[in-house]
Write an enzyme that holds these catalytic residues in place. Structure first.
Site, PDB file in Angstrom:
ATOM      1  N   GLY A 280      -1.237  -6.584  -2.518  1.00  0.00           N
ATOM      2  CA  GLY A 280       0.021  -5.691  -2.238  1.00  0.00           C
ATOM      3  C   GLY A 280      -0.169  -4.234  -1.618  1.00  0.00           C
ATOM      4  CD1 TRP A 281       2.716   0.554  -0.614  1.00  0.00           C
ATOM      5  CD2 TRP A 281       2.111  -0.164   1.358  1.00  0.00           C
ATOM      6  NE1 TRP A 281       2.687   1.624   0.147  1.00  0.00           N
ATOM      7  CE2 TRP A 281       2.484   1.467   1.524  1.00  0.00           C
ATOM      8  CE3 TRP A 281       1.630  -0.675   2.508  1.00  0.00           C
ATOM      9  CZ2 TRP A 281       2.144   2.234   2.500  1.00  0.00           C
ATOM     10  CZ3 TRP A 281       1.415   0.115   3.707  1.00  0.00           C
ATOM     11  CH2 TRP A 281       1.767   1.506   3.698  1.00  0.00           C
ATOM     12  CB  THR A 282       0.929  -0.468  -5.134  1.00  0.00           C
ATOM     13  OG1 THR A 282       2.441  -0.336  -4.972  1.00  0.00           O
ATOM     14  CG2 THR A 282       0.491   0.779  -6.153  1.00  0.00           C
TER      15      THR A 282
ATOM     16  CD  GLU B 113       0.686  -5.143   2.136  1.00  0.00           C
ATOM     17  OE1 GLU B 113       1.393  -4.067   2.567  1.00  0.00           O
ATOM     18  OE2 GLU B 113       1.299  -6.083   1.402  1.00  0.00           O
TER      19      GLU B 113
END
Length: 417
Positions: free
Chosen positions: A150-152, A192
């Site tokens: 995920g993004w984080t 990502e």
């Protein structure tokens, strides 16, 4: 990367050729290596057909008060084919649990539980994992994947890919841990972005995507192996940065993140829909739309039925806007329930109803705020597009944004048939 099975297969084939003149074909057939012997390097055939996938977030059990039971009571579970549990972390070259309390420790009372049975203090597994196991028991055709990154939490992929086999092994061991046996049907890799920048930047080189998917296919065998991928179709953009085409042969499908193209990180605007299906006159960046991403990926040779169209169950918005149509100026992000500039569909449909459509999605101007989001009607259009393009289906980020009766999921289900 060479598979340890390559040399074994070469020796077997040599023996078969030597004996071919002396041994009947029926006997030769029994000596031939089985299909499982080549599992480590066998690409995945297209499995996606009518996939209706939703991401279920680990943190949703806190402020959002969204639990596995909500998937059942809303009618959503019976309309989904797959759930991606988001997210596991990638740390120290390994897959790790993200939030162990939410995942395996949180205790559920009878009224909160999928099957109406309360957790006990001494049971070995509680939390989301136990509730999702109960959901699978109630909906036996439902498949669940564990999504990592995920993004984080994408920052650890680069280090992990310095040893792809060890990375894949760690993830396989965690996904298939005996403590939650039968829960997960595979893994989703949400990096990502490989060889590009997201929250952090990676410089592993374009081959890293193919190497990762090949290593995970080799380890996971017949289990599902999928990836969430960029929808940046601009020249020299993120799709161009990594070998998504080469990697696709090892993936069951790609979740193409066709949302978040525009938002109030550009605080002064121009206002633009965050998930346009097509381009339109005045779009701030021409290639930032769903169709451009799908066409670029198909043009690389990726089978259409290995691509899922992404749909957001949320909107993005600005404040300080006077223009009703897209392209207006703004002064900053609009207030959201949990975060500035973003809000769930279930909040927006009442507080800022749609006032127009553009490029196959909806927008809303209310007071000095401007929002864009998908409605049941625009989702219907997107599902028609997915079918027309021969895509494998659609996926949702993320399920808690829907109404209590699952009206957006109903639109996805009805649209895909």
């Amino acid at each position: 990367m060479r598979s340890p099975h390559v040399r074994t297969r070469t020796r077997v084939i040599g023996v078969l050729l030597t004996l071919a003149l002396a041994i009947p074909l029926t006997v030769l057939a029994t000596l031939a290596p089985s299909s499982s012997a080549g599992a480590a390097t066998t690409p995945a055939g297209p499995k996606a057909a009518g996939v209706k996938l939703g991401y279920f977030t680990e943190w949703g059990v806190y402020d959002r008060n969204y639990h596995a039971k909500n998937l059942d009571t809303s009618g959503t579970a019976q309309k989904l084919t797959h759930i991606n549990y988001a997210f596991g972390n990638v740390q120290g070259g390994r897959c790790t649990i993200g939030d162990s309390f939410a995942a395996i420790e949180k205790s559920y009372t009878a009224d909160q539980s999928v099957d109406g049975v309360a957790d006990t203090w001494d049971q070995p597994l509680r939390g989301n994992f136990n509730q999702l196991l109960k959901l699978k028991k109630k909906h036996p055709n439902l498949k669940i994947l564990w999504s990592f990154g995920g993004w984080t939490w994408s920052g650890g992929f680069g280090q992990a890919m310095q040893n792809p086999e060890a990375f894949a092994q760690s993830c396989y061991d965690l996904v298939n841990d005996s403590r939650w046996q039968g829960l997960f049907d595979g893994i989703d890799l949400d990096w990502e972005y490989p060889n590009a920048c997201g929250l952090s930047c990676d410089s592993s080189g374009p081959a890293v995507m193919k190497d990762m998917m090949q290593a995970f296919r080799a380890k996971f065998g017949d289990q599902l192996v999928t990836a969430a991928i960029t929808a940046d179709a601009s020249d020299g953009g993120k799709i161009d940065k990594a070998d998504y085409a080469g990697a696709a042969q090892y993936a069951d499908w790609y979740n193409v993140m066709t949302y978040d193209f525009f938002g109030a990180w550009d605080a002064q605007g121009p206002t633009a829909p965050h998930s346009p299906l097509t381009s339109y006159d005045g779009i701030p960046i021409a290639a930032f739309n769903s169709d451009s991403a799908i066409q670029k990926l198909k043009g690389l040779g990726i089978p259409a039925n290995k691509l899922l169209l992404g749909v957001g169950f949320y909107g993005r918005g600005w404040t300080g806007v006077t223009q009703a149509e897209p392209g207006g100026t703004a002064t900053g992000p609009a207030p959201g329930k949990y975060e500035q500039g973003i809000d769930d569909y279930k909040e927006l449909k009442g507080k800022c109803p749609a006032t127009g459509t553009v490029a196959g999605t909806a927008y809303a101007h209310c007071g000095n705020q401007w929002w864009s989001y998908d409605t049941p009607q625009t989702i219907g259009g997107k599902m028609s597009y997915a079918k027309q393009q021969g895509l494998g289906g659609a996926f949702i980020w993320e399920l808690s944004g829907d109404t209590a009766d699952g009206e957006l999921m109903t639109a996805v289900n009805n649209g895909l048939g």
